[in-house]
Design a protein around this motif. Structure first.
Motif, PDB file in Angstrom:
ATOM      1  N   TYR A 172       0.815  -1.220   0.000  1.00  0.00           N
ATOM      2  CA  TYR A 172       0.000   0.000   0.000  1.00  0.00           C
ATOM      3  C   TYR A 172       0.845   1.265   0.000  1.00  0.00           C
ATOM      4  CZ  TYR A 172      -3.907  -3.077   0.974  1.00  0.00           C
ATOM      5  OH  TYR A 172      -4.859  -4.066   0.878  1.00  0.00           O
ATOM      6  N   ILE A 178      -0.862  -2.196  -4.526  1.00  0.00           N
ATOM      7  CA  ILE A 178      -2.158  -1.529  -4.570  1.00  0.00           C
ATOM      8  C   ILE A 178      -2.033  -0.141  -5.168  1.00  0.00           C
ATOM      9  CG2 ILE A 178      -4.121  -0.776  -3.197  1.00  0.00           C
ATOM     10  CD1 ILE A 178      -3.747  -3.811  -3.408  1.00  0.00           C
ATOM     11  N   ARG A 329       0.825  -8.685  -0.688  1.00  0.00           N
ATOM     12  CA  ARG A 329       0.692  -7.287  -0.277  1.00  0.00           C
ATOM     13  C   ARG A 329       1.590  -6.936   0.901  1.00  0.00           C
ATOM     14  NH1 ARG A 329      -5.737  -6.977   0.022  1.00  0.00           N
ATOM     15  NH2 ARG A 329      -5.477  -9.231   0.165  1.00  0.00           N
TER      16      ARG A 329
END
Length: 376
Positions: A172, A178, A329
């Motif tokens: 992130y 992302i 992630r």
């Protein structure tokens, strides 16, 4: 009542226009409504939009994670590169994961103790909205105490606990998995676009009484030659009323549209995630740009349980993909579950007092579109 009367009047006007056009006007002479007006009622006071860009909201500047980023299960449990893949070839995925990993907390996050999770606890300037009307501090005794952010222009009380959750997760961070998906606009190109209907616009600069609702589209967006969402296209509204929000009261001041809170359920599909997203107490703040676009911020709360499932509890066929997704992630599902419990800042349970939702925000752009409602 005024909105209902206006919509009824416009609907009758639209029926009369359709009848006249179909009976008396050659196709090449049929009157055209301006892009950005709803095709359902074709009235100048109602404008339709499709969200053309979404992005997460990282902090402004270099504020970071002093203790480093979160660890994956592979890192936490010392699984060497290629070791899992070799065991999968030998034993199959289920047996290999059972041998090398503890129980899968992406399916059942409380199967074992909190493995720890690094949250973004540094002061930072982060875009978003003040959802609760106050500036909160961790030291507060009332409610679910948390530290609000400051906005890029010095605004106080910015609620975005979701960024505290993912701000120390590699995927992130700027340039992460992302972030690249946002940059490539995958959340708009895939699945079910978000539609906006702005009703009662008498003056796009200053209007003290408009209303806004969110809807899911049944049609994919159209892209131009460089991959941008095309303006002025017709998009059908999904024929499932649960994916139409109520109208939220709003106002336009100096060209900036703001709304009161409204609950929003939207159809969602992106890669392996196929279902819906529920945004509670959604607020919008956006500029009405001279070229007809909207550009601004959505602020909302997400129920912690639904958010965890959305991120981690999904399948490809019979294969549960949560563990692989969290590894890609950069976090451990069990750790995220316990972090969500700590960070929740909205919707206290009336019995326990425990907060059950986490504040979040997205930046967005929207272009004019013709919204085709099912009754049309």
């Amino acid at each position: 009542m005024a909105v209902a009367r206006r919509r009824a009047r416009n609907f009758l006007w639209a029926l009369a226009t359709v009848a006249f056009v179909s009976c008396a006007t050659p196709p090449e002479q049929a009157p055209q409504t301006e892009p950005g007006r709803s095709a359902r009622i074709a009235a100048p006071e109602t404008r339709g939009f499709v969200v053309s860009k979404l992005s997460g909201i990282p902090p402004v500047g270099d504020a970071g994670c002093p203790d480093g980023l979160n660890r994956t299960e592979r890192q936490q449990y010392g699984i060497e590169a290629g070791e899992l893949e070799a065991k999968i070839d030998e034993l199959g995925r289920v047996a290999a994961e059972k041998l090398l990993y503890p129980p899968d907390t992406c399916r059942d996050p409380e199967r074992h103790a909190d493995p720890g999770f690094r949250t973004f606890d540094e002061p930072a300037a982060v875009a978003g909205l003040d959802l609760d009307g106050k500036t909160s501090r961790k030291s507060d005794s009332a409610g679910c105490a948390h530290d609000d952010f400051v906005g890029p222009n010095g605004e106080s009380g910015i609620d975005n606990q979701y960024w505290r959750l993912v701000g120390c997760v590699a995927g992130y961070r700027p340039g992460g998995l992302i972030d690249r998906a946002f940059e490539n606009n995958n959340y708009v190109r895939e699945g079910f676009p978000i539609l906006l209907e702005v009703d009662g616009v008498d003056d796009p600069k200053n209007d003290d009484a408009v209303s806004v609702r969110f809807l899911s589209s049944r049609d994919a967006v159209s892209l131009d030659g460089v991959g941008h969402v095309t303006q002025g296209t017709s998009l059908g509204v999904l024929d499932e009323p649960k994916f139409w929000s109520d109208f939220a009261p709003g106002r336009i001041e100096n060209g900036v549209l703001t709304t009161e809170p409204v609950d929003v359920l939207l159809r969602f599909k992106q890669q392996v995630i196929d279902g819906d997203v529920y945004y509670r107490d959604t607020r919008l703040r956006a500029e009405l740009l001279p070229d007809g676009r909207l550009r601004g911020v959505l602020g909302f709360y997400r129920d912690t349980g639904r958010l965890f499932a959305h991120m981690n509890d999904h399948y490809i066929g019979q294969y549960h993909t949560g563990r692989s997704a969290s590894d890609a992630r950069g976090y451990i599902c069990g750790g995220m579950h316990y972090a969500l419990e700590r960070l929740a800042d909205g919707h206290p349970d009336p019995v326990t007092g425990r907060c059950t939702s986490v504040s979040a925000a997205l930046e967005f752009e929207a272009v004019p579109a013709f919204l085709i409602h099912p009754e049309s």
